[in-house]
Write a protein that holds these residues in place. Sequence first.
Motif, PDB file in Angstrom:
ATOM      1  N   LEU A   1       4.740  -7.982  -5.175  1.00 37.80           N
ATOM      2  CA  LEU A   1       6.139  -8.086  -5.755  1.00 37.80           C
ATOM      3  C   LEU A   1       6.622  -6.866  -6.013  1.00 37.80           C
ATOM      4  CD1 LEU A   1       5.974 -11.478  -7.492  1.00 37.80           C
ATOM      5  CD2 LEU A   1       6.871 -11.173  -5.266  1.00 37.80           C
ATOM      6  N   SER A   2       5.765  -6.036  -6.681  1.00 38.70           N
ATOM      7  CA  SER A   2       6.180  -4.605  -7.143  1.00 38.70           C
ATOM      8  C   SER A   2       6.637  -3.727  -5.870  1.00 38.70           C
ATOM      9  CB  SER A   2       5.109  -3.815  -8.021  1.00 38.70           C
ATOM     10  OG  SER A   2       4.593  -4.586  -8.962  1.00 38.70           O
TER      11      SER A   2
ATOM     12  N   ILE B   1       8.268  -4.734  -3.460  1.00 36.13           N
ATOM     13  CA  ILE B   1       9.716  -5.341  -3.213  1.00 36.13           C
ATOM     14  C   ILE B   1      10.490  -4.790  -4.276  1.00 36.13           C
ATOM     15  CG2 ILE B   1      11.081  -7.238  -2.983  1.00 36.13           C
ATOM     16  CD1 ILE B   1       8.871  -8.840  -1.691  1.00 36.13           C
ATOM     17  N   VAL B   2      10.268  -4.522  -5.312  1.00 35.63           N
ATOM     18  CA  VAL B   2      11.146  -4.046  -6.347  1.00 35.63           C
ATOM     19  C   VAL B   2      11.370  -2.373  -6.250  1.00 35.63           C
ATOM     20  CG1 VAL B   2      11.157  -3.349  -8.965  1.00 35.63           C
ATOM     21  CG2 VAL B   2      10.427  -5.585  -8.362  1.00 35.63           C
ATOM     22  N   VAL B   3      10.150  -1.723  -5.427  1.00 38.24           N
ATOM     23  CA  VAL B   3      10.461  -0.402  -5.162  1.00 38.24           C
ATOM     24  C   VAL B   3      11.562  -0.381  -4.024  1.00 38.24           C
ATOM     25  CG1 VAL B   3       9.293   1.580  -4.269  1.00 38.24           C
ATOM     26  CG2 VAL B   3       8.276   0.097  -6.103  1.00 38.24           C
TER      27      VAL B   3
ATOM     28  N   ILE C   1      13.859  -2.241  -3.674  1.00 39.08           N
ATOM     29  CA  ILE C   1      15.263  -2.562  -4.072  1.00 39.08           C
ATOM     30  C   ILE C   1      15.487  -1.282  -4.791  1.00 39.08           C
ATOM     31  CG2 ILE C   1      16.518  -3.624  -6.121  1.00 39.08           C
ATOM     32  CD1 ILE C   1      14.425  -6.084  -5.155  1.00 39.08           C
ATOM     33  N   ALA C   2      14.783  -0.528  -5.545  1.00 33.79           N
ATOM     34  CA  ALA C   2      15.176   0.515  -6.278  1.00 33.79           C
ATOM     35  C   ALA C   2      15.486   1.701  -5.135  1.00 33.79           C
ATOM     36  CB  ALA C   2      13.757   1.354  -6.874  1.00 33.79           C
ATOM     37  N   LEU C   3      14.855   1.814  -3.994  1.00 34.62           N
ATOM     38  CA  LEU C   3      14.998   2.720  -2.830  1.00 34.62           C
ATOM     39  C   LEU C   3      16.413   2.433  -2.439  1.00 34.62           C
ATOM     40  CD1 LEU C   3      12.035   3.056  -0.447  1.00 34.62           C
ATOM     41  CD2 LEU C   3      13.320   5.063  -2.064  1.00 34.62           C
TER      42      LEU C   3
ATOM     43  N   VAL D   1       9.456  -9.232 -12.179  1.00 37.47           N
ATOM     44  CA  VAL D   1       8.432  -8.175 -11.949  1.00 37.47           C
ATOM     45  C   VAL D   1       8.202  -7.210 -13.299  1.00 37.47           C
ATOM     46  CG1 VAL D   1       7.601  -6.553 -10.160  1.00 37.47           C
ATOM     47  CG2 VAL D   1       8.916  -8.305  -9.556  1.00 37.47           C
TER      48      VAL D   1
ATOM     49  N   GLY E   1      17.692   3.072 -10.076  1.00 34.50           N
ATOM     50  CA  GLY E   1      16.589   3.216  -9.303  1.00 34.50           C
ATOM     51  C   GLY E   1      15.410   3.942  -9.512  1.00 34.50           C
TER      52      GLY E   1
ATOM     53  N   LEU F   1      13.391   2.565 -12.323  1.00 35.66           N
ATOM     54  CA  LEU F   1      12.637   1.236 -11.860  1.00 35.66           C
ATOM     55  C   LEU F   1      11.557   2.004 -11.129  1.00 35.66           C
ATOM     56  CD1 LEU F   1      13.617  -1.630 -11.800  1.00 35.66           C
ATOM     57  CD2 LEU F   1      14.504  -1.323  -9.452  1.00 35.66           C
TER      58      LEU F   1
END
Lengths: 292, 348
Positions: A92-93, A95-97, A99-101, B269, B306, B309
């Motif tokens: 899941l982390s 996937i968050v990265v 999203i950040a990208l 998360v 981003g 994050l």
Amino acid sequence: MEILIHQILAGLATGGIYACMALAVVMIYQAIDHLNFAQGEMAMFSTFIAWQLMQWGVPYWSAFLLTVAISFAGGLALERIVFAPLRHAPVLSHIVVFIALFVIINSLAGFIWDFSIKAFPSPFGTRPLFELGLLSAHDAGMMGVTVLLLVLLYLFFRHTRIGLAMRAAAANPESARLVGIRVGWMVALGWGMAAAIGAVAGMLIAPVVFLEPNMMLSILLYGFAGAVVGGLTSPGGAVVGGFAVGVIENLAGTFIPHVGRELKLSIALALIVAVLTIKPSGLFGRRITTRV
Amino acid sequence: MPPKIAALGKTAEAGPGTAPPGARRLAVAVLLLAALALPFFVKNFVVFQFTMALIYAIAILGLNLLTGFNGQFSLGHSAFFGIGAYTAAILIDQAGLPYWLTFPLAGLVCFVVGFLFGLPALRLEGIYLALATFALAVAMPQILKSSPLEPWTGGVQGIVIVKPDAPFGLPLTADQWLYFLTLAISLGLTVCAFNLVNSRTGRALMAIRDNPIAARAMGIDIALYKSLTFGVSALYTGVAGALSAVVVQFVAPDSFTFVLAVALFVGLVVGGVGWIPGSLIGGLFVLFVPNLAEQVSKGLAGAVYGVILILVIYIMPSGAAGLLRLIAERLRRMVGQGRDDPAGRRTR
């Protein structure tokens, strides 16, 4: 009947865009075992690079090749710099990265090249292919390139050592490492290839939808949908799925009364979910069995 | 991808649950006091912001029950949030119901919708479920805008609601009253979540997450529990949506796009998957960090967000829960070195 044929052809034309994107999605899925949510933005950024090169006076095909090379290097670097340190973080982390990208690339592109819509040239020309004017030369060219890419990828993955090594690294990293495959670099290579394919897709799509930072948003979604309908484990399936999504979207918009046009996205997506509930790993995907 | 889902579930014990009960009770008491005192010391707008953070925390809590404890992905919770908000708005606007009555009703509607959506979702796993729920999130604004529903939803225009005043002649501004109401509801729902997770049902949910085949072998009705979890999760998120409709005084289709779903997911998360108090941290993150990014740079707000994050994920790959656990562990070791632990807690 004429409407039907017309709509199917128009659907195939847009489907070509989705198929292109779906192929890029499946590529990276094979290499890293994740769906990359930033894929569309990476493709958009590559297309902007190509546009910038052409603004500086580089001829089309040189810019094309240069962009593919830059994207390959960029994808490789992205994996090495951003994802390699996070290899052991939970899924899941990751996937968050992604999203950040996504937001970083989108915001950077808007900052550098602003949000105005730009035209992007097509190497195939835009005149209609046949007299009826249903398919333009560019649409046909796009389909041709997609199929060509598919064949090249097939040959690469089936018949080269490095393709085999990449598949092994994605399917079973531990065992792959034990037989001497450098798993980290294989993953990075997968990123590079996915970025390069995304760049090709972006440069083919841009003449149709025009170039701007948000151009890939809905295309990526349809690309995902196509990839999933076809099966994430099958590049050929992804291409078929992409075309299918384009056709379904168009037919739903035309033939379902009242709500068809407003809800054509929703209807396409609902159909996809329906396909998934009947064939959970997509139409052409392999069912992955796990040992208990 | 089932083994990976199971792996993410390991963060379920990631919470700093190893802290001694006294310290934990103290932390809760201090937090609660701070939360109660807060609206009397800051401006109304800040009160409103904290109310929204609490509302997001409730929605993230719902998502946490689904993902953290049952191992089902969702990138579509904005849809349930939207359904909850619209249910409340329509009931207030068209049926003239008092606003407080709409919260349970919105929860109920979302429970039913979530349960029904959970049924086909049973067949999907991992990335496929993520895509199906993502499709739901993308479709929701279009459905809300569509013409057959327009008489109720107001189409693109949305619905405007009047902000309720504090009842019983309490000396509170409307913002303060809604803050306390939200706080009370979120506390109640948190206690319910704790009880659910620590019950027989909760253990069944976690067994399904960790090993569905073994769970089935032990006689757990997987289909029922999975759909029920979807329903409960949607209920939480729906209540949050209803609260947001009343607090913001306005609902419109474009408030409930997939951007919201992604924000909730990020909050989940960052807070820590499978750790209930993490939802609050997630809620605060979702509300305040984008504002912070905007203050750093207007033009590059997205990029700053981003980068923040990515840094957060670098520092705490398994969310705030993992970080706190690490700190608790270090502290305990330091204390443990200072004196011999008579209770032998460390030898456990």
